[in-house]
Design an enzyme around this catalytic site. Structure first.
Site, short mmCIF file in Angstrom:
data_model
loop_
_atom_site.label_atom_id
_atom_site.label_comp_id
_atom_site.label_asym_id
_atom_site.label_seq_id
_atom_site.Cartn_x
_atom_site.Cartn_y
_atom_site.Cartn_z
CE LYS A 184 -2.77 3.37 1.16
NZ LYS A 184 -2.25 4.76 1.34
CD GLU A 259 12.59 4.00 8.01
OE1 GLU A 259 12.95 5.16 7.74
OE2 GLU A 259 12.51 3.08 7.18
CB CYS A 293 12.84 9.56 9.29
SG CYS A 293 13.40 8.11 8.38
CD GLU A 392 9.89 13.19 11.52
OE1 GLU A 392 10.80 12.63 10.90
OE2 GLU A 392 8.82 12.61 11.82
#
Length: 487
Positions: A184, A259, A293, A392
């Protein structure tokens, strides 16, 4: 470029979506690249059922057969390299160089790596154990072997920042171990993953072993997680979404590989080579426009070096060409969408309100009248309690926090909800390693942002669960079975 309407890939067949199509937008031009299919929940369940049906035969196939298919798929990805890179650039906004070298080339390389991985031993001998007679049976010497077995049906939910390398890093090792997959992709740039599926189909992957479903909203992803036919979910994306996926997986006792987000600390000590540190930290501005990231977005610098480091970072940012990712010389392209651009800009404004000083950037590039661009931005005078330091941002924004001594720098680095990859710059390698060992992160770069692609990758704390890359990915997509016998 505009692609033809895309169908779902379910059970080896290209299938019309129940809910029509949605537009995939080029972040640089704001024009449609093509249309992607909107799967219904029932179609996602059908994809998982097809993967379940294909699992017994694929899991029992010879490793050499799986290796040959993965190798042929890599060949086909290279055969269509130029077209694949052009599509990746158009739908992700990556520069030409990044789309070619870091997206398509890395994606194909991962299929090649796990073609070899399919041939790695799956059995590990365990030292014999001498058991005395007792309730469990006669005395004897018992041998044992640990065998890696495929998990089953794996849902792979991939991120938008790399529509080739990220899916390949999930699909290839999962297939190598004998799993079947439902992929997906991120809704923003899913078309590249369908090109990957085409290569696998042409390479001879049996029907149902690889399935691809997409949707612009949450329905397809939710169905790909909660389907009763799914045994494991491998997810790359935000921590908040990862938490919701983990809750569903927990109810079904499904395996997870997560992750998640990062807020990488770059600890710059007073004996560091500042030019080398700036070259590494500056990749937050230039690499995927900070949409990665692992970026060293949180710069912790020993106070005596702070002014010089800021001056060099400003100069570095000023040399970066921002603009059309297809144009030669462009280093900083757009971010993925208008919504994400607005989110990044809101963080910069929040930083101002919190007391941070915008040293460079902080506004849209004035020479660009279309596209979702954010100028490389540097925030100074930051403190560790500011939201721009703790959360973040996922864009070309770097924050700078000073510290006085080594112990304070380590404490600041570890005072974070995240722990994916941190960095240390020091002229004393022994000192750098001493600091690195004290950082609560899944990986630490010492005087480099480079990675060893056989080393385990994953995060501490809210940055994830599990490890992959290299042989560790083969372990991640397998279950350990113990077989014991009397000697």
């Amino acid at each position: 470029m505009t692609t033809a309407p895309q169908g779902l890939f379910i059970g080896g067949a290209w299938t019309e979506p129940d809910h029509g199509h949605y537009e995939v937008i080029n972040p640089a031009t704001e024009q449609a690249v093509g249309v992607a299919p909107e799967a219904s929940r029932e179609q996602v369940y059908a994809a998982a059922a097809a993967a379940r049906e294909a699992f017994p035969a694929w899991s029992r196939s010879r490793p050499e057969e799986r290796a040959a298919i993965l190798d042929r798929a890599a060949d086909l990805m290279h055969r269509d390299f130029a077209a694949n890179a052009a599509l990746a650039r158009a739908e992700s906004g990556a520069t030409t160089g990044t789309a070619r070298s870091m997206q398509v080339a890395v994606g194909a390389a991962r299929f090649r790596r796990y073609a070899k991985g399919a041939l790695e031993p799956v059995e590990e001998a365990i030292s014999p154990q001498i058991n005395e007679a007792g309730p469990m049976g006669r005395a004897g010497v018992f041998g044992a072997v640990a065998v890696r077995q495929p998990v089953g049906v794996v849902t792979c939910i991939t991120s938008y920042n790399n529509p080739w390398a990220n899916p390949a890093g999930k699909v290839a090792p999962a297939l190598a171990m004998g799993n079947t997959v439902v992929v997906k992709p991120a809704p923003q740039d899913p078309l590249s993953v369908y090109r990957m599926a085409e290569a696998l189909a042409e390479a001879g992957v049996p029907p149902g072993v690889v399935n691809v479903v997409t949707g612009s909203g949450p329905e397809a992803g939710e169905a790909a997680v909660d389907s009763p036919d799914v045994d494991m979910v491998s997810f790359t994306g935000s921590t908040s979404v990862g938490q919701r996926i983990a809750e569903v997986c927990g109810r079904g006792m499904k395996r997870q590989l997560m992750e998640l987000g990062g807020k990488g600390a770059a600890v710059v000590l007073d004996d560091a080579d500042l030019d080398a540190a700036v070259a590494g930290i500056g990749t937050t501005f230039s690499f995927y426009s900070g949409q990665i990231c692992t970026a060293p977005t949180r710069v912790l610098v020993q106070r005596g070096s702070q002014d010089a480091l800021i001056e060099k970072l400003v100069a570095y940012a000023g040399r970066l060409a921002v603009g059309d990712p297809a144009a030669p010389g462009t280093v900083v392209g757009p971010v993925i969408s208008a919504a994400h651009r607005d989110r990044i800009e809101s963080y910069v404004e929040l930083g101002r309100k919190e007391g941070a000083r915008v040293v460079t950037g902080g506004e849209r590039p004035s020479h660009l009248d279309r596209g979702f661009y954010v100028a490389p931005t540097l925030l100074a005078d930051c403190t560790n309690d500011m939201r721009v330091v703790r959360e973040e941002i996922f864009g070309p924004v770097v924050v700078v926090v000073p510290f006085d001594d080594e112990e304070e720098g380590i404490a600041l680095a570890n005072d974070s909800d995240y722990g994916l990859i941190d960095y240390v710059w020091s002229g004393d390698v022994a000192r750098a390693f001493r600091v690195a060992r004290q950082l609560r992160a899944g990986g630490v770069g010492v005087n480099t942002i480079g990675r060893n692609m056989e080393a385990p990758f994953g995060g501490f704390k809210r940055s994830g669960v599990g490890r992959d890359v290299g042989s560790y990915a083969l372990h991640a997509y397998s279950e350990l079975q113990a077989i014991v016998w009397p000697g």
